[in-house]
Design a protein around this motif. Structure first.
Motif, PDB file in Angstrom:
ATOM      1  N   PHE A   1       0.824  -1.219   0.000  1.00 16.26           N
ATOM      2  CA  PHE A   1       0.000   0.000   0.000  1.00 16.26           C
ATOM      3  C   PHE A   1       0.858   1.269   0.000  1.00 16.26           C
ATOM      4  O   PHE A   1       0.582   2.226   0.726  1.00 16.26           O
ATOM      5  CB  PHE A   1      -0.944  -0.009   1.213  1.00 16.26           C
ATOM      6  N   LEU A   2       1.872   1.267  -0.826  1.00 17.96           N
ATOM      7  CA  LEU A   2       2.802   2.399  -0.900  1.00 17.96           C
ATOM      8  C   LEU A   2       2.081   3.700  -1.271  1.00 17.96           C
ATOM      9  O   LEU A   2       2.523   4.791  -0.921  1.00 17.96           O
ATOM     10  CB  LEU A   2       3.900   2.089  -1.929  1.00 17.96           C
ATOM     11  N   HIS A   3       0.952   3.576  -1.951  1.00 16.28           N
ATOM     12  CA  HIS A   3       0.204   4.766  -2.396  1.00 16.28           C
ATOM     13  C   HIS A   3      -0.620   5.391  -1.260  1.00 16.28           C
ATOM     14  O   HIS A   3      -1.058   6.525  -1.366  1.00 16.28           O
ATOM     15  CB  HIS A   3      -0.763   4.364  -3.516  1.00 16.28           C
ATOM     16  N   ASN A   4      -0.836   4.638  -0.173  1.00 18.80           N
ATOM     17  CA  ASN A   4      -1.751   5.096   0.881  1.00 18.80           C
ATOM     18  C   ASN A   4      -0.987   5.915   1.931  1.00 18.80           C
ATOM     19  O   ASN A   4      -0.220   5.377   2.724  1.00 18.80           O
ATOM     20  CB  ASN A   4      -2.425   3.877   1.533  1.00 18.80           C
ATOM     21  N   ASP A   5      -1.214   7.217   1.933  1.00 20.35           N
ATOM     22  CA  ASP A   5      -0.421   8.089   2.805  1.00 20.35           C
ATOM     23  C   ASP A   5      -0.653   7.801   4.291  1.00 20.35           C
ATOM     24  O   ASP A   5       0.280   7.849   5.096  1.00 20.35           O
ATOM     25  CB  ASP A   5      -0.671   9.577   2.487  1.00 20.35           C
ATOM     26  N   LYS A   6      -1.891   7.464   4.662  1.00 18.67           N
ATOM     27  CA  LYS A   6      -2.188   7.223   6.072  1.00 18.67           C
ATOM     28  C   LYS A   6      -1.452   5.966   6.573  1.00 18.67           C
ATOM     29  O   LYS A   6      -0.850   5.963   7.650  1.00 18.67           O
ATOM     30  CB  LYS A   6      -3.701   7.062   6.256  1.00 18.67           C
ATOM     31  N   ILE A   7      -1.507   4.900   5.771  1.00 20.17           N
ATOM     32  CA  ILE A   7      -0.829   3.651   6.144  1.00 20.17           C
ATOM     33  C   ILE A   7       0.679   3.880   6.207  1.00 20.17           C
ATOM     34  O   ILE A   7       1.351   3.438   7.145  1.00 20.17           O
ATOM     35  CB  ILE A   7      -1.182   2.512   5.147  1.00 20.17           C
ATOM     36  N   CYS A   8       1.224   4.589   5.220  1.00 21.95           N
ATOM     37  CA  CYS A   8       2.673   4.849   5.180  1.00 21.95           C
ATOM     38  C   CYS A   8       3.126   5.650   6.396  1.00 21.95           C
ATOM     39  O   CYS A   8       4.145   5.334   7.021  1.00 21.95           O
ATOM     40  CB  CYS A   8       3.052   5.582   3.893  1.00 21.95           C
ATOM     41  N   SER A   9       2.360   6.681   6.725  1.00 27.02           N
ATOM     42  CA  SER A   9       2.722   7.520   7.865  1.00 27.02           C
ATOM     43  C   SER A   9       2.712   6.715   9.161  1.00 27.02           C
ATOM     44  O   SER A   9       3.651   6.773   9.963  1.00 27.02           O
ATOM     45  CB  SER A   9       1.746   8.696   7.957  1.00 27.02           C
ATOM     46  N   SER A  10       1.647   5.914   9.361  1.00 24.60           N
ATOM     47  CA  SER A  10       1.528   5.118  10.595  1.00 24.60           C
ATOM     48  C   SER A  10       2.616   4.056  10.690  1.00 24.60           C
ATOM     49  O   SER A  10       3.254   3.899  11.731  1.00 24.60           O
ATOM     50  CB  SER A  10       0.145   4.448  10.655  1.00 24.60           C
ATOM     51  N   CYS A  11       2.817   3.312   9.599  1.00 24.26           N
ATOM     52  CA  CYS A  11       3.810   2.219   9.622  1.00 24.26           C
ATOM     53  C   CYS A  11       5.221   2.756   9.858  1.00 24.26           C
ATOM     54  O   CYS A  11       6.002   2.148  10.605  1.00 24.26           O
ATOM     55  CB  CYS A  11       3.754   1.411   8.324  1.00 24.26           C
ATOM     56  N   CYS A  12       5.558   3.885   9.231  1.00 25.74           N
ATOM     57  CA  CYS A  12       6.884   4.476   9.462  1.00 25.74           C
ATOM     58  C   CYS A  12       7.015   4.948  10.909  1.00 25.74           C
ATOM     59  O   CYS A  12       8.092   4.856  11.508  1.00 25.74           O
ATOM     60  CB  CYS A  12       7.139   5.640   8.497  1.00 25.74           C
ATOM     61  N   GLY A  13       5.910   5.434  11.477  1.00 24.86           N
ATOM     62  CA  GLY A  13       5.923   5.837  12.883  1.00 24.86           C
ATOM     63  C   GLY A  13       6.203   4.657  13.803  1.00 24.86           C
ATOM     64  O   GLY A  13       6.978   4.754  14.756  1.00 24.86           O
ATOM     65  N   VAL A  14       5.577   3.503  13.487  1.00 25.73           N
ATOM     66  CA  VAL A  14       5.819   2.291  14.284  1.00 25.73           C
ATOM     67  C   VAL A  14       7.263   1.836  14.108  1.00 25.73           C
ATOM     68  O   VAL A  14       7.950   1.498  15.076  1.00 25.73           O
ATOM     69  CB  VAL A  14       4.854   1.143  13.872  1.00 25.73           C
ATOM     70  N   LEU A  15       7.739   1.862  12.861  1.00 27.01           N
ATOM     71  CA  LEU A  15       9.126   1.455  12.577  1.00 27.01           C
ATOM     72  C   LEU A  15      10.113   2.290  13.378  1.00 27.01           C
ATOM     73  O   LEU A  15      11.085   1.776  13.930  1.00 27.01           O
ATOM     74  CB  LEU A  15       9.437   1.630  11.082  1.00 27.01           C
ATOM     75  N   TRP A  16       9.872   3.609  13.414  1.00 27.14           N
ATOM     76  CA  TRP A  16      10.752   4.495  14.178  1.00 27.14           C
ATOM     77  C   TRP A  16      10.789   4.065  15.647  1.00 27.14           C
ATOM     78  O   TRP A  16      11.856   3.915  16.234  1.00 27.14           O
ATOM     79  CB  TRP A  16      10.271   5.947  14.065  1.00 27.14           C
ATOM     80  N   SER A  17       9.606   3.859  16.225  1.00 25.58           N
ATOM     81  CA  SER A  17       9.539   3.471  17.645  1.00 25.58           C
ATOM     82  C   SER A  17      10.242   2.143  17.903  1.00 25.58           C
ATOM     83  O   SER A  17      10.921   1.972  18.913  1.00 25.58           O
ATOM     84  CB  SER A  17       8.074   3.350  18.096  1.00 25.58           C
ATOM     85  N   LEU A  18      10.064   1.182  16.980  1.00 19.01           N
ATOM     86  CA  LEU A  18      10.665  -0.140  17.187  1.00 19.01           C
ATOM     87  C   LEU A  18      12.173  -0.101  16.976  1.00 19.01           C
ATOM     88  O   LEU A  18      12.936  -0.710  17.734  1.00 19.01           O
ATOM     89  CB  LEU A  18      10.044  -1.172  16.237  1.00 19.01           C
ATOM     90  N   ALA A  19      12.606   0.616  15.944  1.00 19.66           N
ATOM     91  CA  ALA A  19      14.046   0.628  15.624  1.00 19.66           C
ATOM     92  C   ALA A  19      14.840   1.452  16.625  1.00 19.66           C
ATOM     93  O   ALA A  19      15.950   1.089  17.005  1.00 19.66           O
ATOM     94  CB  ALA A  19      14.267   1.158  14.213  1.00 19.66           C
ATOM     95  N   VAL A  20      14.258   2.565  17.081  1.00 19.59           N
ATOM     96  CA  VAL A  20      15.008   3.460  17.955  1.00 19.59           C
ATOM     97  C   VAL A  20      15.226   2.842  19.335  1.00 19.59           C
ATOM     98  O   VAL A  20      16.169   3.171  20.036  1.00 19.59           O
ATOM     99  CB  VAL A  20      14.294   4.841  18.050  1.00 19.59           C
ATOM    100  N   SER A  21      14.355   1.884  19.718  1.00 22.40           N
ATOM    101  CA  SER A  21      14.493   1.275  21.044  1.00 22.40           C
ATOM    102  C   SER A  21      15.137  -0.108  20.983  1.00 22.40           C
ATOM    103  O   SER A  21      15.202  -0.812  21.966  1.00 22.40           O
ATOM    104  CB  SER A  21      13.114   1.156  21.706  1.00 22.40           C
ATOM    105  N   GLU A  22      15.576  -0.514  19.785  1.00 25.55           N
ATOM    106  CA  GLU A  22      16.138  -1.859  19.633  1.00 25.55           C
ATOM    107  C   GLU A  22      17.485  -1.967  20.345  1.00 25.55           C
ATOM    108  O   GLU A  22      18.337  -1.104  20.205  1.00 25.55           O
ATOM    109  CB  GLU A  22      16.387  -2.173  18.153  1.00 25.55           C
ATOM    110  N   GLU A  23      17.664  -3.057  21.053  1.00 25.97           N
ATOM    111  CA  GLU A  23      18.978  -3.345  21.628  1.00 25.97           C
ATOM    112  C   GLU A  23      19.548  -4.620  21.025  1.00 25.97           C
ATOM    113  O   GLU A  23      20.589  -4.612  20.409  1.00 25.97           O
ATOM    114  CB  GLU A  23      18.862  -3.440  23.158  1.00 25.97           C
ATOM    115  N   ASN A  24      18.798  -5.692  21.164  1.00 21.09           N
ATOM    116  CA  ASN A  24      19.268  -6.947  20.587  1.00 21.09           C
ATOM    117  C   ASN A  24      18.450  -7.241  19.336  1.00 21.09           C
ATOM    118  O   ASN A  24      17.791  -8.266  19.226  1.00 21.09           O
ATOM    119  CB  ASN A  24      19.134  -8.081  21.610  1.00 21.09           C
TER     120      ASN A  24
END
Length: 313
Positions: free
Chosen positions: A135-158
């Protein structure tokens, strides 16, 4: 109790969710609604084929999470709730309209470090990337998924590095697709910053990623958070490679140093932006050739301005 006594009866769960939803407007009910997330997500998991129940459950979660964010309440959802949300994502991975709502729920949930860690544990990243590709065309999905990715990646340790590295091309594609949409671009810049911090880029990624981040800043100059996160992402790239620093200086669409000056003057009352710009310049001057070029561009004058503007920071 009514819902818990009859998990297998779809109508009981649907009526229960509808009745809980009727309390949303009553502010005094909020503390009690906070305790219902487990019941709601379990109902959604057990009756995963009933789309109406899924939509109503998701809408109710959105209401509860929105109120929690407004009141500064952090909802640290446990691993079982994270697992149920992932189950729902997988079951409805083709339904664009419902996913749009569900991904917003995931983004709100991931604001809590505990919940973000639990989402990572249950293995949600590959599913997020799959949704983004579809769903690369869907701005709402893209915005939300990237937001989740940021939260998951920024707190990753292992972290599973391979999984995170596979996020880079997808996140870059999102930014490329939505460069002129400030909300999505802001979210994608944040995700790229987190991926750069986690060392998910290799030699061939530095130049194109730097160019893409510069484009995002150039096309959305008024958005302070985007400019800040874009510059922090660029600083992370420059720390890793001189190639990224040279890409900023020699960008085909205009000098990166001029862009830094313009952005500072546009946001001279924003300490967060000034700090990110200073961090980027600090990384750039570690390379002699780059430092000489910046000197010729009179960057010292800009630094003096910043020092005068923020004497106590």
């Amino acid at each position: 109790e009514f819902m818990q006594a009859s998990w297998d009866v779809e109508e009981v769960q649907a009526k229960g969710i509808q009745h809980l939803a009727s309390f949303v407007k009553d502010k005094s009910a909020f503390p009690y609604l906070l305790t219902c997330t487990e019941v709601i997500t379990l109902a959604m998991k057990v009756h995963t084929d009933c789309l109406d129940l899924q939509v109503e459950g998701c809408a109710l979660l959105l209401e509860i999470l929105s109120q929690a964010l407004e009141q500064g309440v952090v909802m640290a959802l446990d691993e079982s709730v994270a697992s149920r949300l992932l189950h729902t994502v997988r079951r409805h991975s083709e339904n664009e309209e419902f996913l749009s709502m569900l991904c917003t729920v995931l983004m709100m949930v991931s604001a809590s470090e505990v919940a973000a860690e639990n989402l990572r544990k249950v293995g949600i990243i590959p599913d997020l990337l799959s949704i983004l590709r579809r769903f690369l065309h869907n701005d709402k999905i893209c915005s939300s998924c990237c937001g989740v990715l940021w939260s998951l990646a920024v707190s990753e340790e292992n972290a599973d590095q391979a999984v995170l590295e596979s996020a880079l091309p997808v996140t870059s594609a999102v930014l490329q697709e939505h460069l002129q949409n400030g909300v999505v671009a802001e979210s994608a810049c944040s995700a790229l910053w987190a991926l750069a911090l986690q060392g998910c880029l290799t030699g061939s990624d530095y130049e194109p990623t730097a160019a893409l981040l510069l484009d995002a800043v150039r096309m959305n100059p008024e958005r302070a958070v985007l400019v800040k996160n874009g510059c922090l992402a660029l600083a992370s790239l420059v720390r890793l490679s001189e190639t990224a620093a040279l890409a900023i200086l020699l960008d085909s669409k205009g000098s990166g140093t001029e862009l830094i000056k313009d952005e500072y003057h546009l946001h001279s009352d924003e300490p967060g932006v000034a700090e990110a710009l200073c961090l980027l310049m600090n990384e750039m001057v570690q390379y002699e050739e780059v430092m000489l070029n910046m000197r010729s561009q009179k960057m010292e004058k800009l630094l003096s301005e910043i020092k005068l503007q923020f004497p106590f920071s």
